[in-house]
Scaffold this active site. Structure first.
Site, PDB file in Angstrom:
ATOM      1  N   ASP A  70       0.883  -1.156   0.000  1.00 50.41           N
ATOM      2  CA  ASP A  70       0.000   0.000   0.000  1.00 50.41           C
ATOM      3  C   ASP A  70       0.917   1.201   0.000  1.00 50.41           C
ATOM      4  OD1 ASP A  70      -2.678   0.925  -0.181  1.00 50.41           O
ATOM      5  OD2 ASP A  70      -2.456   1.792   1.805  1.00 50.41           O
ATOM      6  N   LYS A 177      14.643   4.960 -10.818  1.00 49.91           N
ATOM      7  CA  LYS A 177      13.476   5.020  -9.940  1.00 49.91           C
ATOM      8  C   LYS A 177      13.604   3.998  -8.810  1.00 49.91           C
ATOM      9  CE  LYS A 177       8.415   4.932 -10.046  1.00 49.91           C
ATOM     10  NZ  LYS A 177       7.212   4.742 -10.862  1.00 49.91           N
TER      11      LYS A 177
END
Length: 199
Positions: A70, A177
């Protein structure tokens, strides 16, 4: 070979997580491999609660070890919002475009062109034997009204990283990233735990 299910339908997340797990002796599956599964009810108040809910729910649905995340955006000017509601900031059926539109609208309402912000991620692993663990990561930066870059997903074009000044998350290669992202940091910590688990 042991199977691990990635508890997401987001293909961007699947690509990132599958790459991070590629050196482990596991077969990586996603929810798409199981047909029409019900959605987990993400009613937690924190990233950790929601990640754990998803990991346990899809472990029970599939019968396999499950890895869930999450994650979301916390904007200082919005008192940490959208937070756990990042995926549905603009409403239950929001997409990247409408969420980013709301991000800009909320900045303009406050007569701002930017705000300090951070991406946060919690990864939760629920094993078929009932054991669990979790890791977390953060990435600091600034959200601005002007998007830039063609890579990434979600709020990436509006999130200017602290690690690569002047570049958004959407300007970075997947390797860049992974090095700085909230999910990359959480994933590196999780991989260490999974390496121990798989011994």
């Amino acid at each position: 070979m042991k199977k691990i299910v990635l508890a997401t339908k987001n293909q961007g997340k699947v690509r990132e997580l599958r790459k991070a797990l590629s050196h482990l002796p596991v077969e990586v599956l996603s929810l798409a491999d199981f047909g029409d599964l019900p959605d987990a009810v993400e009613d937690g108040r924190t990233f950790a609660e929601n990640a754990r809910i998803k990991a346990n729910f899809y472990r029970d649905q599939t019968g396999f070890d499950c890895l869930a995340d999450d994650s979301g955006l916390e904007v200082e000017a919005f008192d940490g919002a959208p937070g756990v509601y990042s995926a549905r900031f603009a409403g239950f059926h929001a997409d990247d475009a409408t969420n980013n539109e709301k991000l800009c609208t909320e900045l303009k309402k406050r007569q701002l062109t930017s705000s300090p912000a951070a991406y946060a991620c919690v990864l939760a692993f629920a094993a078929a034997d009932g054991s669990e663990c979790w890791t977390e990561g953060r990435c600091d930066g600034t959200v601005r009204l002007t998007p830039h870059g063609e890579n990434g997903f979600g709020y990436d074009p509006y999130f200017y990283t602290a690690d690569y000044p002047g570049r958004t998350m959407a300007d970075l290669t997947l390797e860049e990233k992974e090095r700085i992202s909230h999910r990359g940091k959480a994933m590196r910590a999780m991989v260490q735990k999974l390496e121990e688990y798989l011994k």
